[in-house]
Design a protein around this motif. Structure first.
Motif, PDB file in Angstrom:
ATOM      1  N   UNK A  16       0.806  -1.214   0.000  1.00 21.49           N
ATOM      2  CA  UNK A  16       0.000   0.000   0.000  1.00 21.49           C
ATOM      3  C   UNK A  16       0.836   1.260   0.000  1.00 21.49           C
ATOM      4  N   UNK A  17       0.128   2.397   0.085  1.00 21.78           N
ATOM      5  CA  UNK A  17       0.784   3.705   0.030  1.00 21.78           C
ATOM      6  C   UNK A  17       0.306   4.604   1.167  1.00 21.78           C
ATOM      7  N   UNK A  18       1.178   5.503   1.553  1.00 22.00           N
ATOM      8  CA  UNK A  18       0.848   6.560   2.507  1.00 22.00           C
ATOM      9  C   UNK A  18       1.592   7.817   2.083  1.00 22.00           C
ATOM     10  N   UNK A  19       1.009   8.960   2.429  1.00 16.69           N
ATOM     11  CA  UNK A  19       1.685  10.233   2.190  1.00 16.69           C
ATOM     12  C   UNK A  19       1.819  10.971   3.510  1.00 16.69           C
ATOM     13  N   UNK A  20       3.050  11.177   3.938  1.00 15.62           N
ATOM     14  CA  UNK A  20       3.313  11.936   5.152  1.00 15.62           C
ATOM     15  C   UNK A  20       3.494  13.408   4.807  1.00 15.62           C
ATOM     16  N   UNK A  21       3.045  14.253   5.720  1.00 17.54           N
ATOM     17  CA  UNK A  21       3.237  15.690   5.581  1.00 17.54           C
ATOM     18  C   UNK A  21       3.902  16.227   6.836  1.00 17.54           C
ATOM     19  N   UNK A  22       4.665  17.298   6.673  1.00 21.63           N
ATOM     20  CA  UNK A  22       5.282  17.967   7.809  1.00 21.63           C
ATOM     21  C   UNK A  22       5.143  19.461   7.580  1.00 21.63           C
ATOM     22  N   UNK A  23       4.468  20.118   8.513  1.00 21.28           N
ATOM     23  CA  UNK A  23       4.243  21.554   8.405  1.00 21.28           C
ATOM     24  C   UNK A  23       5.126  22.296   9.390  1.00 21.28           C
ATOM     25  N   UNK A  24       5.865  23.252   8.874  1.00 21.21           N
ATOM     26  CA  UNK A  24       6.700  24.105   9.721  1.00 21.21           C
ATOM     27  C   UNK A  24       5.972  25.413   9.974  1.00 21.21           C
ATOM     28  N   UNK A  25       5.989  25.867  11.224  1.00 21.20           N
ATOM     29  CA  UNK A  25       5.316  27.118  11.567  1.00 21.20           C
ATOM     30  C   UNK A  25       6.124  27.862  12.619  1.00 21.20           C
TER      31      UNK A  25
END
Length: 121
Positions: A16-25
């Protein structure tokens, strides 16, 4: 202060697949190289992928051809698209970035809190 927050982890079946995100603030002047690391139980943290401010990418041999790192500088985001996932990809995935909070200061190192990825049937 600067915060990195990961999202997108979860449980997925092998293949399967996953998409990770990382938000900098926070107080960000500029972001240099951004990284994804992972740490499996009982193992050391390892570098998975990195992307420079110019868009140059590098990958660990074990994920080449399956994972893709990308970034959106307008939104201070970095992504990790993970395809053809294997049980050995199971780990906590961490975002890391070199961030400058002022023109006159050097880049500092920041980490997110991690997101769990579990690959299992």
């Amino acid at each position: 202060q600067v915060q990195l927050v990961e999202s997108g982890g979860g449980l997925v079946q092998p293949g399967g697949s996953l998409r990770l995100s990382c938000a900098a603030s926070g107080s960000i002047f500029s972001i240099g190289t951004m990284y994804w690391y992972r740490q499996a139980p009982g193992k050391q943290r390892e570098l998975v992928a990195r992307i420079t401010s110019g868009g140059v990418t590098n990958y660990a041999d074990c994920v080449k051809g399956r994972f893709t790192i990308s970034r959106d500088d307008a939104k201070n985001l970095v992504y990790l698209q993970m395809n053809s996932l294997k049980p050995e990809d199971t780990a906590v995935y961490y975002c890391n970035a070199a961030v400058k909070i002022d023109y006159y200061l050097l880049y500092d190192d920041y980490w997110g809190q991690g997101t769990q990825v579990t690959v299992s049937s």
